[in-house]
Scaffold this motif. Structure first.
Motif: not given
Lengths: 339, 339
Positions: A59, A65, A120, B56
């Motif tokens: 990611a 993601t 995310s 992340q």
DNA sequence: AATCTCGTGGCAACCGTTTGCCATCATTTG
DNA sequence: CAAATGATGGCAAACGGTTGCCACGAGATT
């Protein structure tokens, strides 16, 4: 027995096969980019070592993601179960993870969460957003969005055509001899609520029936008490209720008050949620293809993530049909007692 | 209007305040490590720029993803709604994200998913695992785990003490004059199912009642048909059913067959799910603190993630009490017809 | 006054993967 | 046969943070 082992990385595979890490990466993600021979060697090694790509690292560079958020306003509302199930299925099939978020019926929580997690997430599905139109457009610019039952310019959406179903419901009630209808209203700021009320008025007008509205009420079981009382006061013989949850709540209260359903009052719900078929009496309701709505929403979102927004190839709005499921909460209009 | 802007990073803040990125990182995550003055400047800048840490990237080095998976065997089963709600609340309060996973009642899917995602997870909560004991232990070594209603050595768990509730239920039935009891069994490999059956036998023995078992049946509504038929064949006067879903399914079938509940047959369910109170007749059932179970499971998991497994400070198993909620599906035993 | 500590901040490596760019080599083309 | 082309693989720089180590300076200790 064994220590918690360090996960296998592409470097391990690179070392094992004697190529560079970058080649491993390409072999695994861009099949055409390396020769068939080396690709096979690498794939074999990956299988051998039981390699699992690290999502976080992926990611970080790619920006994707493989995670989609599904926002509901209340996880315990059975209406969403179907949606959650639908999105879950479709997402899983496409290799995406589903992040479930409960917005607690608060526009603020909704924005906050979405905003905070936007890095995310690859996208989000908003089932029943409480956001004002403007905020929704703004958010849609930040992160790919698909709404369910909420139509805002520039935001893709899946609409469940309850209004059309309402027409069927009114027709059904008219044929049973009801003249005096009530719409039991849901939350004021709810978009589908307004749509249902509008549909109800036009349908009633078409059949020359009288229609009024009571409420607003929360679309929850406890509110059924107040709603039932309000309806009884109107002396109407039939009502259409914002959703099944509220309708079921009303059923309890009506039983308590000795009002017979459908003897004294006919009731039509909306959504056909879990429980609508085994409550007492089983609810006549507008069956919504909830699971399908979830699946379609995912399909729309993902197709947009793939192709970089082909302006019109991606349909902006998909409308899903509903139909009336007649059970036992509706019946002939009572013969008016001679006053 | 504006282009999709690049998110603010720690470097932007560093540039804005004239310190190194590492200092920003520390100011934001290790409050004591930098002087109060610079920390405030940095925090101010972070607020100003609307900085949101990239999960992340954080996960990559720290190894913590702030994400917990919740596995259920079927998202549409209302029993899990409460759990999902409970875990969701608790996780959100602790700043964790909840990843919902449906194992589709398959041990294989369960292991697969957990294994594949283990790098993206800080831990998992298994509501109703289908995994064999050995597999569960193995998995627990890979990733922090808490199970619900499943007791395996070395794996933390939250147990809902339905067996104890069963004793109450049997007592209730005994006091109503029932002598001949049936346990309607759930899936064979279900752990709670076995526990309930054992509890039922001991409770019945204690009261000198006869008890048999029919099944196994899936714990779902459609199975209720077969289950109801099986029970009717036994000519017993009362039964305890594996779960409410199955019990509700039975109710429909019994109504269809003209068997009166509780006139001819008394029924006790388990769990007190959504719908148990408004089905017809409302179900006498063992009320389980489902939401609490979810919350407790999260608490156990998180406390373990914080402190590095203080061997006993973390309780291994928490047992949550249940109680009998008497509604209308149980009544006096029918007077046997003179044969 | 010289040294020892401690508080504070910077440098740079690293986490695992992706990707732009370049080097190499084989193949095709004029 | 020389040059252009294309396929393939390596190098190294990101991505956005975290963290071990070191340096600097101020106050405390002897």
């Amino acid at each position: 027995m064994q220590e918690r082992t360090r996960p296998v990385t592409i470097n391990d595979i690179a070392a094992a096969t004697g190529v560079a890490a970058s080649t491993v990466s390409r072999a695994l993600t861009k099949p055409g980019r390396v020769s068939a021979a080396t690709r096979e060697r690498i794939e074999a090694a990956a299988r051998e070592l039981n390699y699992i790509p690290n999502t976080q690292a992926r990611a970080l560079t790619s920006g994707h993601t493989q995670t989609i958020a599904v926002l509901v306003s209340d996880v315990t509302n059975p209406f969403y179960f179907g949606i959650i199930r639908g999105t879950h299925q479709a997402l899983k099939a496409a290799g995406y993870a589903q992040l479930l978020i409960d917005s607690e019926d608060s526009a603020e929580v909704e924005t906050q969460m979405l905003h905070r997690m936007r890095q995310s997430l690859d996208g989000a599905i908003l089932a029943a957003s409480r956001l004002p139109e403007r905020a929704l457009s703004l958010l849609a610019a930040e992160i790919p969005l698909v709404t369910i039952n909420r139509n805002v310019r520039g935001v893709q959406s899946v609409m469940i055509d309850t209004p059309n179903g309402i027409a069927q419901a009114v027709e059904h009630l008219a044929s049973l001899g009801h003249h005096d209808l009530i719409y039991v209203s849901g939350p004021e700021r709810s978009w589908p609520n307004e749509a249902r009320w509008r549909a109800m008025r036009t349908a009633a007008a078409k059949h020359g029936l009288q229609v009024r509205r009571v409420g607003p009420f929360a679309g929850s079981r406890p509110s059924g008490t107040a709603a039932a009382d309000a309806v009884v006061n109107t002396r109407a013989t039939a009502c259409v209720v914002f959703n099944d949850l509220l309708a079921i709540g009303m059923l309890s209260r009506l039983a308590e008050r000795g009002v017979r359903v459908p003897g004294d009052l006919s009731i039509v719900g909306c959504d056909d949620i879990f429980g609508a078929d085994f409550c007492h009496p089983p609810l006549t309701t507008l069956t919504a293809p909830i699971g399908q709505a979830g699946r379609v929403a995912v399909a729309m979102l993902l197709s947009r993530l793939k192709g970089p927004t082909p302006p019109d190839a991606v349909r902006r709005t998909v409308v899903l049909p509903t139909h009336l499921t007649v059970r036992e909460s509706t019946g002939p209009a009572p013969i008016p007692a001679p006053s």
